[in-house]
Design an enzyme around this catalytic site. Structure first.
Site, PDB file in Angstrom:
ATOM      1  N   HIS A  28       0.838  -1.209   0.000  1.00 43.91           N
ATOM      2  CA  HIS A  28       0.000   0.000   0.000  1.00 43.91           C
ATOM      3  C   HIS A  28       0.870   1.255   0.000  1.00 43.91           C
ATOM      4  O   HIS A  28       0.674   2.157  -0.820  1.00 43.91           O
ATOM      5  CB  HIS A  28      -0.906  -0.027   1.239  1.00 43.91           C
ATOM      6  CG  HIS A  28      -1.804   1.148   1.366  1.00 43.91           C
ATOM      7  ND1 HIS A  28      -3.148   1.103   1.045  1.00 43.91           N
ATOM      8  CD2 HIS A  28      -1.575   2.422   1.779  1.00 43.91           C
ATOM      9  CE1 HIS A  28      -3.697   2.284   1.250  1.00 43.91           C
ATOM     10  NE2 HIS A  28      -2.760   3.110   1.698  1.00 43.91           N
ATOM     11  N   GLU A  29       1.841   1.320   0.919  1.00 50.90           N
ATOM     12  CA  GLU A  29       2.672   2.511   1.012  1.00 50.90           C
ATOM     13  C   GLU A  29       3.639   2.609  -0.169  1.00 50.90           C
ATOM     14  O   GLU A  29       3.916   3.718  -0.658  1.00 50.90           O
ATOM     15  CB  GLU A  29       3.448   2.508   2.338  1.00 50.90           C
ATOM     16  CG  GLU A  29       2.564   2.557   3.583  1.00 50.90           C
ATOM     17  CD  GLU A  29       1.646   3.762   3.612  1.00 50.90           C
ATOM     18  OE1 GLU A  29       2.015   4.817   3.052  1.00 50.90           O
ATOM     19  OE2 GLU A  29       0.549   3.664   4.193  1.00 50.90           O
ATOM     20  N   HIS A  32       1.861   4.259  -3.088  1.00 51.61           N
ATOM     21  CA  HIS A  32       1.854   5.734  -2.977  1.00 51.61           C
ATOM     22  C   HIS A  32       3.195   6.304  -3.442  1.00 51.61           C
ATOM     23  O   HIS A  32       3.246   7.257  -4.238  1.00 51.61           O
ATOM     24  CB  HIS A  32       1.627   6.155  -1.525  1.00 51.61           C
ATOM     25  CG  HIS A  32       0.224   5.974  -1.032  1.00 51.61           C
ATOM     26  ND1 HIS A  32      -0.887   6.424  -1.706  1.00 51.61           N
ATOM     27  CD2 HIS A  32      -0.241   5.411   0.118  1.00 51.61           C
ATOM     28  CE1 HIS A  32      -1.976   6.134  -1.013  1.00 51.61           C
ATOM     29  NE2 HIS A  32      -1.612   5.518   0.096  1.00 51.61           N
TER      30      HIS A  32
END
Length: 205
Positions: A28-29, A32
């Site tokens: 997820h990170e 980004h």
């Protein structure tokens, strides 16, 4: 209830869930950071966040919350909105939840088409559930979450400005945690409904 309760009652389940959580939060990170980097913002790369190394993304306090309370967070990826513009900021915000949706779809497909075993089914169902939770939770229009930043990019002059001002306040994190805590039943209901729908669509239940 946190993961610690599983450590003594079901150590295998504890390990599977903990590893799935760490990997899902990491992806997820990373999503980004990767999208921001590709769109021309050097901030995540300078911070060492364009990597799939979990140590670069995990937050000690957020991890402790996961163990004790059952919800937590990773370190937010630093970005410079001035390098991204309005729509670049939107794509960066959406990248995390989209990555979790893709992982959930992959897990669902593997569940449907791979030979079944107790271990593989447990792992894939865990990965599927965790990534649905992360995607839906982060898409909620609550300040500091990706959903609110997507709205801020869509409505930059009104809602976006108000959300940005709120997030800059020193009490914003505490207030958001309180909102999540008292709204956990409603949030859980939304997440469970989406998870059941996904399982039904893929013919898993």
């Amino acid at each position: 209830m946190g993961l610690l309760s599983l450590l003594s009652s079901n150590p295998a389940a504890f390990v599977i869930i903990a590893v799935a959580l760490i990997l899902s939060l990491t992806v997820h990170e990373f999503a980004h950071a990767f999208v921001a980097d590709r769109l021309g913002d050097p901030t995540p790369r300078r911070a060492g966040r364009v990597t799939l190394n979990p140590l670069a993304h995990l937050d000690p306090f957020g991890a402790l919350l996961l163990l004790v309370a059952g919800f937590g967070f990773a370190k937010p990826v630093p970005i410079n909105p001035n390098n991204l513009g309005r729509w670049g900021s939107l794509w960066v915000s959406a990248a995390g939840p989209v990555s979790n949706i893709l992982i959930a779809i992959l897990a669902a497909l593997l569940l449907k088409f791979l030979p079944h075993s107790n271990l593989s089914d447990t792992v894939l169902i865990t990965v599927l559930g965790i990534n649905i939770v992360l995607a839906i939770f982060n898409l909620l229009p609550i300040p500091l979450l990706d959903g609110s930043r997507i709205l801020a990019a869509i409505f930059p002059r009104t809602l976006g400005r108000a959300l940005m001002e709120f997030e800059m306040q020193p009490y914003s994190f505490i207030l958001v945690m309180v909102i999540i805590y008292f709204g956990r039943n409603q949030i859980g209901g939304i997440i469970n409904g989406v998870e059941n729908w996904v399982l039904t669509v893929f013919g898993i239940v």
